[in-house]
Design a protein around this motif. Structure first.
Motif, PDB file in Angstrom:
ATOM      1  N   MET A   1       0.751  -1.254  -0.055  1.00 46.76           N
ATOM      2  CA  MET A   1       0.025   0.195   0.115  1.00 46.76           C
ATOM      3  C   MET A   1       0.736   1.392  -0.027  1.00 46.76           C
ATOM      4  O   MET A   1       1.913   1.324   0.817  1.00 46.76           O
ATOM      5  N   ASN A   2       0.441   2.218  -0.714  1.00 44.71           N
ATOM      6  CA  ASN A   2       1.158   3.495  -0.869  1.00 44.71           C
ATOM      7  C   ASN A   2       0.782   4.564  -0.037  1.00 44.71           C
ATOM      8  O   ASN A   2      -0.627   4.635   0.080  1.00 44.71           O
ATOM      9  N   LYS A   3       1.477   5.194   0.795  1.00 45.28           N
ATOM     10  CA  LYS A   3       1.199   6.066   1.518  1.00 45.28           C
ATOM     11  C   LYS A   3       1.318   7.773   0.886  1.00 45.28           C
ATOM     12  O   LYS A   3       2.488   7.896   0.243  1.00 45.28           O
TER      13      LYS A   3
ATOM     14  N   GLU B   1      -9.968   3.532  -4.019  1.00 44.91           N
ATOM     15  CA  GLU B   1      -9.097   2.343  -3.953  1.00 44.91           C
ATOM     16  C   GLU B   1      -8.222   2.577  -2.542  1.00 44.91           C
ATOM     17  O   GLU B   1      -7.069   2.490  -2.802  1.00 44.91           O
ATOM     18  N   LYS B   2      -8.855   1.946  -1.472  1.00 49.22           N
ATOM     19  CA  LYS B   2      -8.390   2.156  -0.071  1.00 49.22           C
ATOM     20  C   LYS B   2      -7.492   1.244  -0.023  1.00 49.22           C
ATOM     21  O   LYS B   2      -6.573   1.267   0.980  1.00 49.22           O
ATOM     22  N   GLU B   3      -7.565  -0.061  -0.545  1.00 53.78           N
ATOM     23  CA  GLU B   3      -6.712  -1.144  -0.458  1.00 53.78           C
ATOM     24  C   GLU B   3      -5.356  -0.809  -1.013  1.00 53.78           C
ATOM     25  O   GLU B   3      -4.297  -1.292  -0.680  1.00 53.78           O
ATOM     26  N   LYS B   4      -5.121   0.319  -1.803  1.00 56.28           N
ATOM     27  CA  LYS B   4      -4.091   0.551  -2.801  1.00 56.28           C
ATOM     28  C   LYS B   4      -3.382   1.824  -2.169  1.00 56.28           C
ATOM     29  O   LYS B   4      -2.154   1.938  -2.215  1.00 56.28           O
ATOM     30  N   TYR B   5      -4.129   2.974  -1.498  1.00 53.09           N
ATOM     31  CA  TYR B   5      -3.595   4.089  -1.245  1.00 53.09           C
ATOM     32  C   TYR B   5      -4.088   4.575   0.346  1.00 53.09           C
ATOM     33  O   TYR B   5      -5.375   4.344   0.641  1.00 53.09           O
ATOM     34  N   GLN B   6      -3.057   4.860   0.961  1.00 53.47           N
ATOM     35  CA  GLN B   6      -3.497   5.418   2.595  1.00 53.47           C
ATOM     36  C   GLN B   6      -3.240   6.795   2.186  1.00 53.47           C
ATOM     37  O   GLN B   6      -2.260   7.466   2.034  1.00 53.47           O
TER      38      GLN B   6
END
Length: 299
Positions: A1-3, A24-29
């Motif tokens: 996951m990208n912050k 796309e919460k699984e991909k980006y914080q």
């Protein structure tokens, strides 16, 4: 996951980008940095109320998060205000970029930075990313300086140059050309619009998508983002009237010389989008097509 840290997360692009990435919460914080309260109408991301011109505070908050990407949408963009308040303009438009670059060198973060067509003098139009900048306003100069901070650094960076951004988000702190023209014509007020300045307006949803594509592709360097057809500001106003079925007779053409603006504006900007098409695989549409798409989103 990208912050991801988004500076200026309360702004037009900031809110549009928050909304896009949270699909796309699984991909980006997502972490939003802005002044005052969170104006996005969302509670499902981490919001930090911060004055990003406070160097020590900015460094402290970024180092806590250690982001993969920092999208810097914060800027002083009022062209005349920049001309009158050069120090304030430099602090936000250049100083913040210097601080973010220094931090990024330390934590290996990739900066995506927003720039402008106003880095050019407007003598030729259809500018390529490789054309030589020659700003004629202090705002343009400040944005060029901010680009140079990144191009002279050793970090991964993406500069997205854009033009006359329009759109709508949850809480709008300022208007944009589409809302201004629409509102005036709805109120049957006459407006004067310059017919000797030429631009390619940018739909904020396209600009947010370009930020996301730049992250996903880890694309580095400079890219132009705008609609694909050069129009006079007068033509822009006329197209807004057409799409919203408002009376065009209230729009009166005028020349730049009659406006007596504090800061000079480039006469003809607009971008060559071939690099954006090729590398980002992003194909912007005409202003009219963007307007029709935008109209669908309105109540």
């Amino acid at each position: 996951m990208n912050k991801i840290i988004i500076t200026g997360s309360n702004g037009l692009l900031g809110q549009a980008l928050v909304n896009l990435l949270l699909k796309e919460k699984e991909k980006y914080q997502v972490f939003g940095f802005s002044r005052g309260i969170n104006r996005s109408g969302r509670e499902d991301f981490e919001y930090i109320s911060i004055d990003i011109t406070d160097e020590a505070l900015l460094k402290e908050e970024v180092l806590k998060i250690k982001p993969d990407f920092i999208v810097n949408t914060a800027a002083m963009t009022n062209v005349d205000a920049c001309e009158n308040n050069k120090q304030e303009c430099d602090t936000l438009n250049v100083g913040v970029v210097k601080t973010l670059t220094t931090i990024s060198e330390e934590i290996n973060a990739h900066i995506i930075h927003l720039s402008t067509d106003f880095i050019f003098d407007g003598k030729k139009g259809h500018y390529k990313e490789t054309d030589t900048p020659n700003p004629i306003s202090y705002y343009g100069l400040s944005k060029l300086k901010s680009e140079e901070v990144l191009t002279n650094s050793k970090i991964d960076f993406t500069i997205l140059r854009t033009i006359l951004v329009f759109g709508k988000v949850f809480d709008m702190s300022r208007s944009n050309i589409v809302f201004w023209v629409k509102l005036m014509l709805e109120q049957k007020k006459e407006i004067t619009v310059v017919d000797d300045q030429f631009r390619m307006p940018t739909y904020v949803e396209d600009l947010a998508l370009s930020c996301k594509i730049s992250m996903d592709k880890k694309a580095t360097g400079i890219f132009n983002i705008s609609s694909n057809k050069l129009l006079s500001v007068y033509e822009i106003a006329q197209q807004i009237a057409e799409v919203f079925q408002l009376d065009k007779s209230y729009i009166k053409p005028t020349s730049t010389a009659t406006l007596n603006q504090t800061a000079p504006r480039p006469a003809k900007t607009g971008f060559d989008l071939s690099k954006t098409n090729k590398i980002l695989e992003f194909y912007p549409k005409s202003f009219k097509e963007d307007l029709l798409k935008f109209k669908e989103t309105l109540p």
